[in-house]
Design an enzyme around this catalytic site. Structure first.
Site, short mmCIF file in Angstrom:
data_model
loop_
_atom_site.label_atom_id
_atom_site.label_comp_id
_atom_site.label_asym_id
_atom_site.label_seq_id
_atom_site.Cartn_x
_atom_site.Cartn_y
_atom_site.Cartn_z
N HIS A 20 20.42 -0.48 -34.63
CA HIS A 20 19.18 0.25 -34.31
C HIS A 20 19.05 1.43 -35.26
O HIS A 20 19.94 1.69 -36.05
CB HIS A 20 19.18 0.69 -32.84
CG HIS A 20 20.39 1.48 -32.42
ND1 HIS A 20 20.58 2.79 -32.79
CD2 HIS A 20 21.48 1.14 -31.68
CE1 HIS A 20 21.71 3.23 -32.27
NE2 HIS A 20 22.29 2.24 -31.60
N TYR B 85 28.81 -1.15 -32.16
CA TYR B 85 28.95 -2.11 -31.06
C TYR B 85 29.70 -3.32 -31.57
O TYR B 85 29.28 -3.96 -32.54
CB TYR B 85 27.56 -2.51 -30.54
CG TYR B 85 26.66 -1.32 -30.31
CD1 TYR B 85 26.68 -0.62 -29.11
CD2 TYR B 85 25.82 -0.85 -31.33
CE1 TYR B 85 25.88 0.50 -28.92
CE2 TYR B 85 25.03 0.27 -31.16
CZ TYR B 85 25.06 0.94 -29.96
OH TYR B 85 24.27 2.05 -29.79
N HIS C 124 20.08 -2.55 -24.30
CA HIS C 124 19.18 -2.14 -23.21
C HIS C 124 19.67 -2.64 -21.85
O HIS C 124 18.89 -3.03 -20.98
CB HIS C 124 17.75 -2.63 -23.47
CG HIS C 124 17.08 -1.87 -24.56
ND1 HIS C 124 15.96 -2.32 -25.21
CD2 HIS C 124 17.38 -0.69 -25.14
CE1 HIS C 124 15.61 -1.45 -26.14
NE2 HIS C 124 16.46 -0.45 -26.12
N ASP D 111 23.70 5.97 -20.92
CA ASP D 111 22.52 6.49 -21.60
C ASP D 111 21.54 6.85 -20.49
O ASP D 111 20.97 5.97 -19.84
CB ASP D 111 21.95 5.40 -22.53
CG ASP D 111 20.77 5.88 -23.36
OD1 ASP D 111 20.20 6.95 -23.05
OD2 ASP D 111 20.42 5.18 -24.34
N GLU E 32 21.30 9.35 -32.51
CA GLU E 32 22.02 8.43 -31.63
C GLU E 32 22.64 7.23 -32.35
O GLU E 32 22.37 6.09 -32.00
CB GLU E 32 21.09 7.94 -30.52
CG GLU E 32 19.75 7.38 -31.01
CD GLU E 32 18.92 6.85 -29.85
OE1 GLU E 32 19.41 5.97 -29.13
OE2 GLU E 32 17.77 7.32 -29.67
N GLU F 189 24.52 10.24 -28.25
CA GLU F 189 23.11 10.60 -28.45
C GLU F 189 22.83 12.01 -27.95
O GLU F 189 23.14 12.36 -26.81
CB GLU F 189 22.20 9.63 -27.68
CG GLU F 189 20.73 9.99 -27.74
CD GLU F 189 19.82 8.92 -27.13
OE1 GLU F 189 20.29 8.18 -26.24
OE2 GLU F 189 18.66 8.83 -27.57
N ASP G 273 17.24 12.68 -23.39
CA ASP G 273 17.73 11.32 -23.70
C ASP G 273 19.14 11.48 -24.25
O ASP G 273 19.32 11.82 -25.42
CB ASP G 273 16.78 10.69 -24.72
CG ASP G 273 17.13 9.25 -25.05
OD1 ASP G 273 18.05 8.70 -24.43
OD2 ASP G 273 16.47 8.68 -25.95
N HIS H 27 14.68 8.98 -32.71
CA HIS H 27 13.23 8.92 -32.51
C HIS H 27 12.74 10.30 -32.06
O HIS H 27 13.54 11.13 -31.63
CB HIS H 27 12.88 7.85 -31.47
CG HIS H 27 13.68 7.96 -30.20
ND1 HIS H 27 13.37 8.82 -29.18
CD2 HIS H 27 14.83 7.34 -29.80
CE1 HIS H 27 14.27 8.71 -28.21
NE2 HIS H 27 15.17 7.82 -28.56
N ASP I 59 0.83 -1.20 0.00
CA ASP I 59 0.00 0.00 0.00
C ASP I 59 0.87 1.25 0.00
O ASP I 59 0.41 2.35 0.27
CB ASP I 59 -1.01 0.00 1.16
CG ASP I 59 -0.32 0.09 2.50
OD1 ASP I 59 0.92 -0.02 2.55
OD2 ASP I 59 -1.03 0.29 3.51
N ARG J 3 28.01 4.70 -28.34
CA ARG J 3 26.83 5.42 -28.84
C ARG J 3 26.98 6.87 -28.39
O ARG J 3 27.44 7.12 -27.26
CB ARG J 3 25.53 4.81 -28.32
CG ARG J 3 24.29 5.58 -28.74
CD ARG J 3 22.97 4.82 -28.58
NE ARG J 3 22.60 4.54 -27.20
CZ ARG J 3 22.69 3.36 -26.62
NH1 ARG J 3 23.12 2.32 -27.31
NH2 ARG J 3 22.34 3.20 -25.36
N HIS K 36 10.29 7.92 -26.08
CA HIS K 36 10.03 7.56 -27.48
C HIS K 36 8.69 8.22 -27.77
O HIS K 36 7.63 7.62 -27.57
CB HIS K 36 9.98 6.05 -27.67
CG HIS K 36 11.33 5.42 -27.48
ND1 HIS K 36 11.54 4.08 -27.41
CD2 HIS K 36 12.58 5.97 -27.36
CE1 HIS K 36 12.83 3.82 -27.24
NE2 HIS K 36 13.47 4.95 -27.21
#
Ligand code: GLY
Ligand code: MN
Ligand code: MN
Length: 438
Positions: A350, A388, A243, A260, A384, A408, A271, A354, A39, A406, A361
Site C-alpha cells: 500500500h 506483511y 482490511h 488499526d 503508515e 501508523e 488513524d 493519506h 425504524d 504496520r 481518507h
C-alpha cells in the site's frame, strides 16, 4: 465542546470569497441511516463538507451560499421544530436555532426547499455543487436548474456554468485551522490511550474482539462518540490481511497483534496502527521486522516539512523498506536489480499514507496541475508503512511467516517541520515490551 460559531463563520467567509459574488453554492446534509427496514435510528453522522461549513448536525437540510445577496448570503433549509418528533429524537434547531445558534442569515422549513430554491438559483451565473457524488441530489439540482432555464422567456436567467464545489472546498479542508488541529490532537490522544489500554490488557487466549472492546471503551471514555472507521484487530495470520475486520480469532501465544483503530472527535478522525507481541515479548523475527518498519516510519516522519513533495515521502518509504528487507535477510540479490523489480512491493503493497481530517481518507488533491503536491503548514497526513509476510511466502523461510507489522501515526505539518499528533501511543520495542511486562 462549546459550539464555535466564529470558526464556522470564518470558514464561510473564506469559502464565499472563492465562490464569488453573483454565484451560488448548494450543499445537502447526509441522509439518516436505516438498516434492514428497521425504524431504529442509528447515530447520525453529518456529511463532512456540509459540516465543515455549517457545524450543523441534523439530517434533512440544504445549505445555500449566495455571496453578496442582500437578504442574506447563508440560507439554511432545515426541519421545523416539531414537539412531537422532539419527544422521540430530542430537540432540533428549527428556524430560530438555525439563525441564532448556527449563524444562518435566513432559515426556511425543509419542506419548502423544492419550491423556493429555483428562485434562489435564478440570476446566478455559476452554480457550485458536488457533481456526481449523490445522484438523487444531483437530479434535484438539475430539476431546479431546468425550472429556471424554462422560465427564461419570462425574464429569468439560469446559470451558465455548473462547477464542482469540491475543487474549492476540498482545497480549504486540506489546510487545518488551529481549532481543527486542537480537535485532531484530542482525537489522537484519546486513541493513543485506548491503544495503550488494549496492549496492556492483551493475553494469549483472548479473542481479538475482546481487545476491540478495550478500544471501544477507551474511545467512549475519552469523549469520542464514534470510531473514525471500523477497528482492525488482527493476530497472527490476520495481521497480514490489510482490511481485516472479523476480529473474532483467538490470539495465540507467539502471535503479533496488529491494531488499526482511531477515534473520531467532534467529527475529526485519528488513524493509528500499533503492532505488538501477544505475549509481551517480540520473537527475534518479529523484532527484526518491527524494527525495519519503525526505521522506515521514522525516516519518513523525519523528512516531513513544508515544501517536501508527497511522492518524495513515498520514495523514502520504499527505499527504506527495501534496504531494511535486505538487511534482515528477507530479500537478497543485486540491490539495483531489486529496485528495478520493485522487490519490496510483495511485502509493502500500500502507499505510505493519506490526508486526514473530517474524513479518515480525507479530501484534497495529491497532485496539482499534474505535479505532486508540496506539503504546507496545517496539512495533516498519516505515515503508515508496513511489512506483511503471509504464510507460504515464496522464498521466505517459515520462521518469518504470519508476521504483519504496520506502524501508523498522524502527522501535522508545521512551519518548520512536523508534530506527531498520535505520539502518546508507544512504538519503540523497549516502550512496548515495558508496557506489557508482567
Ligand atoms: N485505517 C485505514 C487506514 O489506515 O488507512
Ligand atoms: Mn491510514
Ligand atoms: Mn489506519
Amino acid at each position: 465542546m462549546k459550539f464555535r460559531k466564529e470558526e464556522y463563520r470564518n470558514r464561510r467567509i473564506q469559502f464565499m470569497k472563492m465562490v464569488g459574488e453573483g454565484n451560488i453554492a448548494i450543499l445537502n446534509a447526509a441522509p439518516e441511516v436505516k438498516r434492514n427496514g428497521s425504524d431504529n435510528h442509528y447515530p447520525y453522522r453529518q456529511d463532512s463538507d456540509f459540516y465543515y461549513l455549517t457545524g450543523f448536525n441534523e439530517p434533512q437540510a440544504i445549505a445555500i451560499f449566495i455571496p453578496g445577496r442582500e437578504e442574506g448570503e447563508f440560507i439554511l433549509f432545515n426541519r421545523e421544530h416539531d414537539p412531537e418528533t422532539a419527544v422521540w429524537q430530542g430537540p432540533m434547531a428549527g428556524q430560530s436555532g438555525a439563525c441564532e445558534h448556527f449563524g444562518a442569515d435566513q432559515s426556511f422549513p425543509f419542506t419548502v426547499a423544492d419550491e423556493k430554491i429555483p428562485s434562489l438559483i435564478e440570476g446566478c451565473k455559476r452554480l457550485y455543487y458536488s457533481i456526481g457524488r449523490d445522484m438523487s441530489f444531483n437530479r434535484l439540482i438539475l430539476k431546479w436548474f431546468n425550472k429556471v432555464q424554462s422560465a427564461q422567456r419570462s425574464g429569468g436567467a439560469a446559470p451558465s456554468e455548473l462547477l464542482n464545489i469540491e475543487a474549492i472546498l476540498h482545497e480549504m479542508r486540506l489546510i487545518k485551522s488551529p481549532y481543527e488541529i486542537e480537535c485532531m490532537r484530542k482525537a489522537g490522544e484519546i486513541s493513543a490511550q485506548a491503544h495503550i489500554d488494549a496492549m496492556k490488557a492483551c493475553r494469549p487466549g483472548m479473542r481479538e474482539y475482546e481487545l476491540e472492546a478495550y478500544l471501544q471503551y477507551g474511545f467512549t471514555k475519552g469523549g469520542s462518540r464514534s470510531p473514525a472507521y471500523p477497528h482492525i484487530v488482527g493476530s497472527g495470520a490476520n495481521s497480514c490481511i490489510l482490511h481485516y475486520s472479523q476480529n473474532d480469532d483467538v490470539v495465540e501465544d507467539g502471535d503479533v497483534v496488529l491494531i488499526d483503530a482511531g477515534a473520531e472527535y467532534e467529527n475529526y478522525a485519528s488513524d493509528i496502527t500499533r503492532t505488538f507481541p501477544a505475549n509481551g515479548r517480540f520473537s527475534p523475527e518479529q523484532r527484526a521486522v518491527y524494527q525495519a518498519v519503525l526505521n522506515t516510519q521514522l525516516a519518513v516522519i523525519d523528512a516531513i516539512k513544508p515544501g517536501v513533495l508527497w511522492q518524495k515521502l513515498q520514495e523514502i518509504s520504499e527505499e527504506f523498506i527495501l534496504n531494511e528487507l535486505i538487511k534482515i535477510g528477507i530479500l537478497s540479490g543485486d540491490p539495483q536489480a531489486l529496485i528495478t523489480q520493485r522487490a519490496w512491493h510483495r511485502f509493502y503493497l500500500h502507499r505510505f499514507g493519506h490526508w486526514l481530517g473530517l474524513d479518515v481518507h480525507d479530501v484534497g488533491a495529491y497532485k496539482v496541475k499534474g505535479q505532486w503536491r508540496a506539503l504546507e503548514p496545517g496539512m495533516v497526513l498519516t505515515v503508515e508503512p508496513g511489512i506483511y509476510i503471509p504464510a507460504h511466502s515464496k522464498d521466505v523461510e517459515e520462521r518469518w511467516w504470519n508476521i504483519g507489522v504496520r506502524i501508523e501515526d498522524d502527522v501535522l505539518v508545521t512551519g518548520s517541520g512536523c508534530e506527531v499528533l498520535s505520539a502518546k501511543a508507544p512504538k519503540t520495542i523497549e516502550a512496548i515490551e515495558g508496557l506489557m511486562a508482567r
